[in-house]
Design a protein around this motif. Sequence first.
Motif, short mmCIF file in Angstrom:
data_model
loop_
_atom_site.label_atom_id
_atom_site.label_comp_id
_atom_site.label_asym_id
_atom_site.label_seq_id
_atom_site.Cartn_x
_atom_site.Cartn_y
_atom_site.Cartn_z
N GLU A 296 -4.65 1.51 -1.84
CA GLU A 296 -3.93 1.02 -3.09
C GLU A 296 -3.20 2.44 -4.12
OE1 GLU A 296 -5.99 -2.11 -4.66
OE2 GLU A 296 -6.79 -3.16 -2.24
N THR A 297 -3.59 3.07 -4.07
CA THR A 297 -3.24 3.82 -5.03
C THR A 297 -2.81 5.53 -4.22
OG1 THR A 297 -5.34 4.89 -6.19
CG2 THR A 297 -4.81 3.56 -6.62
N LEU A 298 -2.27 6.16 -5.83
CA LEU A 298 -2.20 7.32 -4.56
C LEU A 298 -3.26 8.16 -4.42
CD1 LEU A 298 1.00 8.56 -5.88
CD2 LEU A 298 1.08 8.55 -3.70
N GLU A 299 -3.94 8.41 -5.16
CA GLU A 299 -5.53 9.26 -5.69
C GLU A 299 -6.31 8.20 -4.16
OE1 GLU A 299 -3.69 7.37 -8.13
OE2 GLU A 299 -3.85 9.10 -9.27
N GLU A 300 -6.33 6.93 -3.47
CA GLU A 300 -7.17 6.61 -3.32
C GLU A 300 -6.99 6.64 -2.23
OE1 GLU A 300 -8.77 2.22 -1.59
OE2 GLU A 300 -6.93 2.36 -2.18
N GLU B 262 -5.17 9.50 -0.73
CA GLU B 262 -4.91 10.86 -0.49
C GLU B 262 -6.97 11.43 -0.14
OE1 GLU B 262 -5.43 15.26 -3.52
OE2 GLU B 262 -4.03 13.74 -3.80
N ALA B 263 -7.30 10.55 -0.98
CA ALA B 263 -8.97 10.42 -0.63
C ALA B 263 -9.46 9.65 1.00
CB ALA B 263 -9.93 9.00 -1.49
N ASN B 264 -8.81 8.94 0.84
CA ASN B 264 -8.24 8.14 2.91
C ASN B 264 -7.88 9.90 3.76
OD1 ASN B 264 -10.00 6.25 1.57
ND2 ASN B 264 -8.11 4.91 1.75
N ILE B 265 -7.06 10.16 3.12
CA ILE B 265 -6.45 11.57 4.32
C ILE B 265 -7.39 12.38 4.46
CG2 ILE B 265 -4.76 12.67 2.98
CD1 ILE B 265 -2.78 11.55 5.40
N LYS B 266 -8.12 12.76 3.31
CA LYS B 266 -8.70 14.18 2.97
C LYS B 266 -10.43 13.07 4.16
CE LYS B 266 -8.82 15.98 -1.34
NZ LYS B 266 -8.76 16.22 -2.36
N PHE C 209 0.88 -0.72 -0.20
CA PHE C 209 0.26 0.02 0.03
C PHE C 209 0.59 1.38 -0.01
CE2 PHE C 209 -2.66 -3.19 2.12
CZ PHE C 209 -3.80 -2.89 1.51
N TRP C 210 0.39 2.56 -0.13
CA TRP C 210 0.78 3.52 -0.08
C TRP C 210 0.47 4.06 1.28
CZ3 TRP C 210 4.28 5.69 -3.29
CH2 TRP C 210 4.50 5.56 -4.79
N LEU C 211 1.56 4.76 1.85
CA LEU C 211 1.00 5.34 3.22
C LEU C 211 1.09 7.15 3.39
CD1 LEU C 211 2.73 2.60 5.76
CD2 LEU C 211 0.14 2.34 4.85
N GLY C 212 0.22 7.34 3.94
CA GLY C 212 0.78 8.40 4.22
C GLY C 212 -0.09 8.77 5.46
N LYS C 213 0.70 10.68 6.22
CA LYS C 213 0.18 11.33 7.27
C LYS C 213 0.38 12.44 6.98
CE LYS C 213 2.87 9.61 10.75
NZ LYS C 213 2.87 9.37 11.72
#
Length: 59
Positions: free
Chosen positions: A27-31, A33-37, A11-15
Amino acid sequence: MNMIYWKSERFWLGKLLEHPEIMTQGETLEELEANIKEAYLLMAMDEVPEDYQTKEIVV
């Protein structure tokens, strides 16, 4: 806000730098970004009643 992100094996992980307690994956950068929003809005709207109002202010 600024999102930092990296790729794990699957996965792509972010904070958010401004809210490091908010961390999610996609699973994608787009997903991601949507999840973090969505995670940010859930945190921001926690305990806000359904009949809230908004007003733009200058800071």
